[in-house]
Design a protein around this motif. Structure first.
Motif, PDB file in Angstrom:
ATOM      1  N   ASP A  75       0.839  -1.386   0.058  1.00 47.90           N
ATOM      2  CA  ASP A  75      -0.137   0.091  -0.020  1.00 47.90           C
ATOM      3  C   ASP A  75       0.717   1.046  -0.058  1.00 47.90           C
ATOM      4  N   MET A  76       0.894   2.010  -0.870  1.00 45.44           N
ATOM      5  CA  MET A  76       1.690   3.097  -1.158  1.00 45.44           C
ATOM      6  C   MET A  76       1.717   4.128  -0.224  1.00 45.44           C
ATOM      7  N   ASP A  77       0.574   4.483   0.334  1.00 50.85           N
ATOM      8  CA  ASP A  77       0.256   5.464   1.383  1.00 50.85           C
ATOM      9  C   ASP A  77       1.068   5.013   2.640  1.00 50.85           C
ATOM     10  N   ALA A  78       0.690   3.579   2.908  1.00 49.71           N
ATOM     11  CA  ALA A  78       1.430   2.985   4.135  1.00 49.71           C
ATOM     12  C   ALA A  78       2.868   3.254   3.972  1.00 49.71           C
ATOM     13  N   GLU A  79       3.361   2.838   2.991  1.00 49.52           N
ATOM     14  CA  GLU A  79       4.904   2.689   2.475  1.00 49.52           C
ATOM     15  C   GLU A  79       5.546   4.153   2.777  1.00 49.52           C
ATOM     16  N   ILE A  80       4.844   5.146   2.037  1.00 46.83           N
ATOM     17  CA  ILE A  80       5.256   6.466   2.299  1.00 46.83           C
ATOM     18  C   ILE A  80       5.233   6.905   3.761  1.00 46.83           C
ATOM     19  N   GLU A  81       4.299   6.731   4.706  1.00 47.86           N
ATOM     20  CA  GLU A  81       4.290   7.160   5.891  1.00 47.86           C
ATOM     21  C   GLU A  81       5.459   6.270   6.896  1.00 47.86           C
ATOM     22  N   ARG A  82       5.825   4.768   6.465  1.00 45.66           N
ATOM     23  CA  ARG A  82       6.877   4.176   6.994  1.00 45.66           C
ATOM     24  C   ARG A  82       8.168   4.742   6.614  1.00 45.66           C
ATOM     25  N   ARG A  83       8.463   4.985   5.414  1.00 47.85           N
ATOM     26  CA  ARG A  83       9.675   5.728   4.916  1.00 47.85           C
ATOM     27  C   ARG A  83       9.780   7.145   5.625  1.00 47.85           C
ATOM     28  N   GLU A  84       8.844   7.795   5.375  1.00 47.62           N
ATOM     29  CA  GLU A  84       9.038   9.411   5.906  1.00 47.62           C
ATOM     30  C   GLU A  84       8.990   9.577   7.488  1.00 47.62           C
ATOM     31  N   GLY A  85       8.417   8.361   8.256  1.00 46.11           N
ATOM     32  CA  GLY A  85       8.287   8.468   9.800  1.00 46.11           C
ATOM     33  C   GLY A  85       7.295   9.409  10.125  1.00 46.11           C
ATOM     34  N   ARG A  86       6.081   9.675   9.457  1.00 47.72           N
ATOM     35  CA  ARG A  86       5.210  10.610   9.768  1.00 47.72           C
ATOM     36  C   ARG A  86       3.896  10.191   8.766  1.00 47.72           C
ATOM     37  N   LEU A  87       2.700  10.581   9.375  1.00 46.23           N
ATOM     38  CA  LEU A  87       1.574  10.562   8.499  1.00 46.23           C
ATOM     39  C   LEU A  87       1.580  11.532   7.216  1.00 46.23           C
ATOM     40  N   ILE A  88       0.720  10.986   6.161  1.00 44.53           N
ATOM     41  CA  ILE A  88       0.547  11.686   5.060  1.00 44.53           C
ATOM     42  C   ILE A  88       0.077  13.020   5.466  1.00 44.53           C
ATOM     43  N   ARG A  89      -1.206  13.256   6.154  1.00 37.77           N
ATOM     44  CA  ARG A  89      -1.661  14.435   6.408  1.00 37.77           C
ATOM     45  C   ARG A  89      -0.475  15.564   7.202  1.00 37.77           C
ATOM     46  N   ASP A  90       0.360  14.880   7.897  1.00 35.31           N
ATOM     47  CA  ASP A  90       1.544  15.600   8.368  1.00 35.31           C
ATOM     48  C   ASP A  90       2.345  16.049   7.560  1.00 35.31           C
ATOM     49  N   ILE A  91       2.754  15.313   6.349  1.00 33.13           N
ATOM     50  CA  ILE A  91       3.586  15.566   5.348  1.00 33.13           C
ATOM     51  C   ILE A  91       3.024  16.978   4.675  1.00 33.13           C
ATOM     52  N   PHE A  92       1.719  16.863   4.338  1.00 37.26           N
ATOM     53  CA  PHE A  92       0.913  17.869   3.587  1.00 37.26           C
ATOM     54  C   PHE A  92       0.860  19.064   4.453  1.00 37.26           C
ATOM     55  N   ALA A  93       0.586  19.150   5.739  1.00 42.00           N
ATOM     56  CA  ALA A  93       0.601  20.223   6.804  1.00 42.00           C
ATOM     57  C   ALA A  93       1.934  20.902   6.942  1.00 42.00           C
ATOM     58  N   GLU A  94       2.887  19.940   6.982  1.00 42.08           N
ATOM     59  CA  GLU A  94       4.157  20.813   7.650  1.00 42.08           C
ATOM     60  C   GLU A  94       5.089  21.101   6.157  1.00 42.08           C
ATOM     61  N   GLU A  95       4.815  20.354   5.206  1.00 42.08           N
ATOM     62  CA  GLU A  95       5.808  20.767   4.113  1.00 42.08           C
ATOM     63  C   GLU A  95       4.951  20.854   2.512  1.00 42.08           C
ATOM     64  N   GLY A  96       3.741  20.549   2.512  1.00 35.50           N
ATOM     65  CA  GLY A  96       2.849  20.763   1.548  1.00 35.50           C
ATOM     66  C   GLY A  96       2.678  19.456   0.620  1.00 35.50           C
ATOM     67  N   GLU A  97       1.919  19.843  -0.406  1.00 35.22           N
ATOM     68  CA  GLU A  97       1.631  18.803  -1.444  1.00 35.22           C
ATOM     69  C   GLU A  97       2.689  18.535  -2.413  1.00 35.22           C
ATOM     70  N   GLY A  98       3.431  19.455  -2.855  1.00 35.99           N
ATOM     71  CA  GLY A  98       4.802  19.113  -3.377  1.00 35.99           C
ATOM     72  C   GLY A  98       5.937  18.190  -2.631  1.00 35.99           C
ATOM     73  N   ALA A  99       6.187  18.496  -1.341  1.00 28.52           N
ATOM     74  CA  ALA A  99       6.851  17.548  -0.665  1.00 28.52           C
ATOM     75  C   ALA A  99       6.380  16.005  -0.799  1.00 28.52           C
ATOM     76  N   PHE A 100       5.106  15.950  -0.500  1.00 32.53           N
ATOM     77  CA  PHE A 100       4.352  14.773  -0.697  1.00 32.53           C
ATOM     78  C   PHE A 100       4.599  14.027  -1.862  1.00 32.53           C
ATOM     79  N   ARG A 101       4.406  14.728  -3.094  1.00 36.67           N
ATOM     80  CA  ARG A 101       4.390  14.061  -4.166  1.00 36.67           C
ATOM     81  C   ARG A 101       5.862  13.740  -4.635  1.00 36.67           C
ATOM     82  N   LYS A 102       6.908  14.245  -4.246  1.00 41.23           N
ATOM     83  CA  LYS A 102       8.161  14.060  -4.256  1.00 41.23           C
ATOM     84  C   LYS A 102       8.512  12.555  -3.662  1.00 41.23           C
TER      85      LYS A 102
END
Length: 175
Positions: free
Chosen positions: A37-64
């Protein structure tokens, strides 16, 4: 190695709420492949929830992070069922990588079904505010984003098992 390598992965794409994660699990059970599951894999790799990536760094950082994660997953040699996030198709490099390394299946659903499935999910940062309006807007923006898939299946009115069965039939006969 001569010639083009045969696609190895089953890649599920589609708008949020079309059943990618659920169908991915069912396919993995049936075929005996690992499911990612890509979303779960991203959260595992980044060490934080997707919603936190969006909130802290924006959609661009999440897409990267999404593109980097997809590239790593697709480079694995074992066959996998990959349930992508709904926006993974937005980057051309991601679409090309999916087509080069997988059998790509786009799952679709009627707008009302999507809103019913995801409208109240606080874990979906792109739906903050009026979820129904956001779904309509995003569906319009992504109207042709999934057209590159090898196979498109509308999941409306189907159980997840029925969708998995249709994918299995297509996977088996693609030879």
């Amino acid at each position: 190695m001569n010639g083009k390598k045969m696609p190895t992965h089953i890649v599920l794409i589609g708008f949020m709420g079309t059943g990618k994660s659920t169908v991915g699990q069912l396919l993995a059970q049936r075929l005996g492949y690992a499911v990612v599951d890509m979303d779960a894999e991203i959260e595992r790799r980044e060490g934080r929830l997707i919603r936190d990536i969006f909130a802290e760094e924006g959609e661009g950082a999440f897409r990267k992070a999404e593109s980097d994660t997809l590239s790593e997953i697709l480079s694995r040699s074992e066959v996998q069922i990959i349930a992508t996030g709904g926006g993974a198709v937005l980057a051309e490099q991601n679409r090309e990588a999916m087509l080069s390394n997988g059998f790509v299946i786009a799952l679709t659903a009627d707008t009302a079904d999507i809103i019913q499935r995801v409208g109240n999910d606080p874990a979906r940062p792109l739906l903050q505010g009026n979820a129904a309006d956001r779904v309509h807007k995003l569906l319009l923006e992504r109207k042709h984003a999934y057209d590159f898939a090898h196979l498109t299946l509308n999941t409306t009115g189907l159980t997840a098992q029925q969708v998995a069965d249709k994918i299995w039939d297509s996977w088996r006969s693609r030879g």
